[in-house]
Structures are given as structure tokens and as C-alpha cells.
Design an enzyme around this catalytic site. Structure first.
Site, PDB file in Angstrom:
ATOM      1  N   HIS A 129      -1.261   3.275  -8.428  1.00  0.00           N
ATOM      2  CA  HIS A 129      -2.142   3.369  -7.024  1.00  0.00           C
ATOM      3  C   HIS A 129      -3.631   3.820  -7.642  1.00  0.00           C
ATOM      4  O   HIS A 129      -3.896   4.568  -8.421  1.00  0.00           O
ATOM      5  CB  HIS A 129      -1.662   4.576  -6.389  1.00  0.00           C
ATOM      6  N   ASP A 206       3.352  10.596 -10.921  1.00  0.00           N
ATOM      7  CA  ASP A 206       3.103  10.483  -9.542  1.00  0.00           C
ATOM      8  C   ASP A 206       4.339   9.946  -8.762  1.00  0.00           C
ATOM      9  O   ASP A 206       4.954   8.957  -8.918  1.00  0.00           O
ATOM     10  CB  ASP A 206       2.082   9.495  -9.332  1.00  0.00           C
ATOM     11  N   GLN A 209       5.859   7.785  -4.095  1.00  0.00           N
ATOM     12  CA  GLN A 209       6.954   6.878  -3.500  1.00  0.00           C
ATOM     13  C   GLN A 209       8.170   7.287  -3.953  1.00  0.00           C
ATOM     14  O   GLN A 209       9.092   6.706  -3.276  1.00  0.00           O
ATOM     15  CB  GLN A 209       6.659   5.589  -4.253  1.00  0.00           C
ATOM     16  N   LYS A 232       5.105  11.114   3.033  1.00  0.00           N
ATOM     17  CA  LYS A 232       5.965  10.051   2.662  1.00  0.00           C
ATOM     18  C   LYS A 232       7.474  10.369   2.775  1.00  0.00           C
ATOM     19  O   LYS A 232       8.323   9.458   2.461  1.00  0.00           O
ATOM     20  CB  LYS A 232       5.565   9.364   1.529  1.00  0.00           C
ATOM     21  N   CYS A 370      -4.031  -0.477  -2.060  1.00  0.00           N
ATOM     22  CA  CYS A 370      -4.565   0.513  -2.986  1.00  0.00           C
ATOM     23  C   CYS A 370      -4.301   0.324  -4.474  1.00  0.00           C
ATOM     24  O   CYS A 370      -4.094   1.349  -5.285  1.00  0.00           O
ATOM     25  CB  CYS A 370      -4.352   1.982  -2.721  1.00  0.00           C
TER      26      CYS A 370
HETATM   27  C1  LIG Z   1       0.478   7.182  -1.299  1.00  0.00           C
HETATM   28  C2  LIG Z   1       0.451   6.844  -2.594  1.00  0.00           C
HETATM   29  C3  LIG Z   1      -0.723   7.865  -3.265  1.00  0.00           C
HETATM   30  C4  LIG Z   1      -1.596   8.868  -2.625  1.00  0.00           C
HETATM   31  O1  LIG Z   1      -1.200   9.535  -1.542  1.00  0.00           O
HETATM   32  P1  LIG Z   1      -1.760  10.381  -0.620  1.00  0.00           P
HETATM   33  O2  LIG Z   1      -0.873  11.094   0.158  1.00  0.00           O
HETATM   34  O3  LIG Z   1      -2.691   9.501   0.134  1.00  0.00           O
HETATM   35  O4  LIG Z   1      -2.800  11.285  -1.284  1.00  0.00           O
HETATM   36  C5  LIG Z   1      -0.652   8.044  -4.511  1.00  0.00           C
HETATM   37  N1  LIG Z   1       0.213   7.168  -5.351  1.00  0.00           N
HETATM   38  C6  LIG Z   1       1.301   6.489  -5.023  1.00  0.00           C
HETATM   39  C7  LIG Z   1       2.275   5.789  -5.921  1.00  0.00           C
HETATM   40  C8  LIG Z   1       1.404   6.471  -3.295  1.00  0.00           C
HETATM   41  O5  LIG Z   1       2.318   5.548  -2.983  1.00  0.00           O
END
Ligand SMILES: *Cc1c(COP(=O)(O)O)cnc(C)c1O
Length: 412
Positions: A129, A206, A209, A232, A370
Site C-alpha cells: 500500500h 502491516d 488487511q 477495518k 493506493c
Molecule cells: C488500509 C491500509 C493501510 C492504511 O490504513 P489507514 O487506516 O488508512 O492508516 C495500510 N496498509 C494496508 C495494507 C491497508 O489495507
């Protein structure tokens, strides 16, 4: 447990009752919400916690001697413990509240400014992302370190043999998402973490997801940093966490200066507060933190195994039907993937399909998600992305497929 028993344990109609937004109409049609990878919906149980906070005990934390402030502090710190248990962190103070994944990544990237020198290397993956690319590019500009990229294959899987050849004694940091938001690929993070550690590099995962689908055990993973966002995973926007191993969090300098993060302040010298407060300058999203705890309770009450099993069924069901549509191409066909489907139909622009689906009450995402480097890899401007959560149904998928076919007829 047999699959049959799991079906009984998982009563989607009952679960849907918890989500008031699922009763609304959009453009005169019942809402079908398939944009869960962008943000999930909020159950009444979490909404109630938010209303209760502002109705009964809204106050600033860690400061007042008065009862309201103590109640708010208690609830906020209890939520931190809940989050610690959920991620199986060793210490409560290894959980740092953030405003979300992006904030957590920037906090770590900023902290490494003072730990990196020219010639050091940082590795990211081709599946990232933007929020997991740009902060590292900025860090490289500040420090003179070099950014390297683990490439991906046509299926949207990382090529791990290429990763091996990027690793060396100059590698200081590796950053990979657990699950790709654009393609749904589940990356083999156990293996990636072990490989990074073999050369003495730190690793940040990260989990934005993955946290809605998988319960991560940060100690078993032996990961150095893990970040996610509450919004999320059935929580509110503007709050998330950074998990960091105690040793690393002690090593990193604070990110922002301000109230809450200090032990003593004078104009000659300021000493920083202990963890976790060192990284929590200013008044945080108090209600958000408490609601995040409630969201975790809610998801655990359904059970992550049940969630994953049901969502996989939805994924298989939708993939099977989409494959029968002429000219439709799915991007991201990794063996291990979650309930995200990215696709295009012939030369029709994703935006046009998204607009027509919206008229039919169906929310999907269109664009680059993104993750422009992934779109560049496939040489496309973007995709249509449908992403499912445990409150979605096969009936909704049927309606979506029928509506998609109508949209294609209108546009061809
Ligand atoms: C949504 C997302 C982000 C960013 O999350 P925010 O809540 O906008 O800070 C980063 N990495 C991944 C894989 C995402 O799906």
C-alpha cells in the site's frame, strides 16, 4: 469441528442484525456493501460503547483527579490490555495507540532516521500500500539508505527466492504487508520474518488487511513491529495500534513531542515518559481506543476461525461465478488469499462499472487502491475490487453478479 457444524455456529442472518447500516437503502436499493477492504461496518455493540462514552464519562485521561477522568483512563487502559491479549503481546506497554496503520508506520520510519546510515538497505515488497512505500522513501532520503523491492509474479505472489538475493548484512529493515489490500494475497510472513532475522534486520508487518480475518500472535511470529487500524475490524476510524517489541520501542526516539509523553520538562532538558506514553503525545482518541477494545471483543465473540471459514466460502462462491463472465479477468490468483477480488472486464473502465453498480445499491471500490506499483505491474490503470466481510451473504453475491452482467451489457 466438521464443516456442517461450523455452518450452524455461523448464523449470518443473526450477525447482520448487529449492523444497523445494512438495513439502509442506497439509490432506492438495499445496500450491498462490498468495500470492506477500505473500511468495515460497525456493529451496534461498538456504537453503544461510543454513545456511552460521550453520554456518561467523556473526560481527558491520565490528568485529572476527578472521577470522570479516572473512569475514562480506566476504560482506555483496560482496552489496551484487551488489545495486548488479542495480539498476545508480552507486555501491555508494547501496545502503542496510534491514529491508524499509516501513523504506526510513520512512527517507526521516523524512529529509524537516527539508527540508519548511508549505504544501509531497506526492503519492501511489490505488494505494498502507498502508506508502506512513501514513508520508507522519505526515510531513505533523510538517511542515504537504499530501498529495494521484493518482486511479485503474475499470480500476485511475492517471489521469495528474489528476496533471498536482496538480503545481506546491510539490510537493516524489512517491511511487508500480511495481506495485500489490492489483491488479497496472504504473504508467508513467518518465512519472511525468519529470513529478515537471519541477517539481523528488523521487520515490520502491516496488518491492516489481516487483522479483520486472522488473529495474529506477535510472540509466536517473533515480529518486531506490527501495525493495524481499528476501522477495518469493526471499530471506528482514527485509531489503531503499533505493537513493538519492548527492546525496539526503547531504542526508538519519540515521534512527536507534547503533553503526555514527558517525565520532566525544563528548558535545559526534557526527559521522556516510560513506554507506552513516550509515543503518545497529546490527547489521544480516547473514545476510539475504548471502542477498538469493544470491536475486538465483538470479533472474538464470533470467532476468527469461523470468520475465516465463512469468508473463504464467500470468496470461492464469488470467484467461481465471476470466472463465467466473458472477458472478465481476475488480478491476484495467489494460492493463499482472503476475500478480496480485483478484476476488470474487457476494456471497460472500472469507474464506469463502479458507477452503475452504485446506482444498483452496490458499493465496490474502483481505482488503484493506493497500490499503483501493482497496477503498473499488470499495466492497467486500476481494477474493480469487491471485498467481503463475515456479514455479507451469498444472496448478495448473486445480486452483485446479476447487476454486474447488466452493467456490462449497458457499457458494451
Ligand atoms: C488500509 C491500509 C493501510 C492504511 O490504513 P489507514 O487506516 O488508512 O492508516 C495500510 N496498509 C494496508 C495494507 C491497508 O489495507
Amino acid at each position: 469441528m466438521s464443516t456442517a457444524q461450523k455452518h450452524i455456529a455461523f448464523d449470518v442472518e443473526n450477525i447482520r442484525q448487529d449492523f444497523p447500516i445494512l438495513n439502509r437503502k442506497v439509490n432506492g436499493k438495499p445496500l450491498i456493501y462490498f468495500d470492506n477492504a477500505a473500511t468495515s461496518q460497525t456493529p451496534q455493540q461498538v456504537i453503544d460503547v461510543i454513545v456511552d462514552y460521550y453520554t456518561n464519562y467523556n473526560a481527558n485521561i491520565h490528568r485529572g483527579v476527578h472521577s470522570l477522568s479516572q473512569e475514562a483512563t480506566d476504560a482506555y487502559e483496560q482496552a489496551r490490555i484487551k488489545i495486548q491479549k488479542h495480539f498476545n503481546a508480552k507486555h501491555t506497554h508494547e501496545i502503542i495507540y496510534t491514529s491508524g496503520t499509516t501513523h504506526g508506520i510513520n512512527l517507526v520510519a521516523n524512529g529509524f532516521s537516527s539508527l540508519l546510515k548511508k549505504g544501509d538497505e531497506i526492503i519492501v515488497s511489490a505488494l505494498e500500500h502507498h502508506s508502506n512505500i512513501v514513508p520508507w522513501q522519505m526515510l531513505c532520503e533523510r538517511t542515504g539508505a537504499n530501498l529495494k523491492v521484493i518482486p511479485m509474479n503474475e499470480n500476485g505472489e511475492l517471489i521469495l527466492s528474489e528476496f533471498d538475493s536482496l538480503l545481506n548484512e546491510n539490510t537493516k529493515l524489512v517491511f511487508v504487508n500480511h495481506i495485500s489490500n489490492a489483491l488479497g494475497t496472504i504473504n508467508p510472513i513467518e518465512e519472511i520474518i525468519a529470513k529478515a532475522h537471519n541477517v539481523g534486520a528488523a521487520i515490520l508487518i502491516d496488518g491492516a488487511q489481516s487483522c479483520p480475518h486472522i488473529k495474529p500472535d506477535v510472540q509466536a511470529l517473533d515480529v518486531d513491529f506490527y501495525v493495524c487500524s481499528a476501522h477495518k475490524m469493526c471499530g471506528p476510524t482514527g485509531v489503531g495500534i503499533l505493537y513493538g517489541k519492548e527492546d525496539w520501542l526503547k531504542k526508538l526516539p519519540p515521534y512527536q513531542g507534547g503533553g503526555e509523553m514527558i517525565a520532566e520538562v525544563s528548558f535545559e532538558k526534557t526527559t521522556y515518559a516510560d513506554l507506552p506514553h513516550k509515543f503518545e503525545a497529546g490527547t489521544p482518541n480516547i473514545c476510539g481506543g475504548i471502542a477498538f477494545g469493544a470491536a475486538i471483543d465483538y470479533m472474538n465473540s464470533i470467532g476468527f476461525e469461523n470468520i475465516a471459514a465463512y469468508e473463504n466460502e464467500l470468496l470461492d462462491y464469488a470467484t467461481e461465478q465471476l470466472q463465467h463472465i466473458e472477458g472478465l479477468k481476475i488480478y491476484g490468483t495467489a494460492k493463499e488469499k482472503t476475500s478480496v477480488i480485483s478484476f476488470n472486464v474487457g476494456t471497460i473502465h472500472p469507474y464506469d462499472i463502479g458507477t452503475i453498480l452504485d446506482k444498483m445499491g452496490i458499493a465496490v471500490r474502483t481505482g488503484h487502491h493506493c497500490a499503483q506499483p501493482i497496477m503498473d505491474f499488470y499495466k492497467i490503470p486500476g481494477t474493480i475490487r469487491a471485498s467481503f466481510m463475515f456479514y455479507n451473504t451469498k444472496e448478495e453475491i448473486d445480486t452483485f453478479i446479476a447487476s454486474l452482467k447488466k452493467a456490462i451489457l449497458m457499457l458494451s
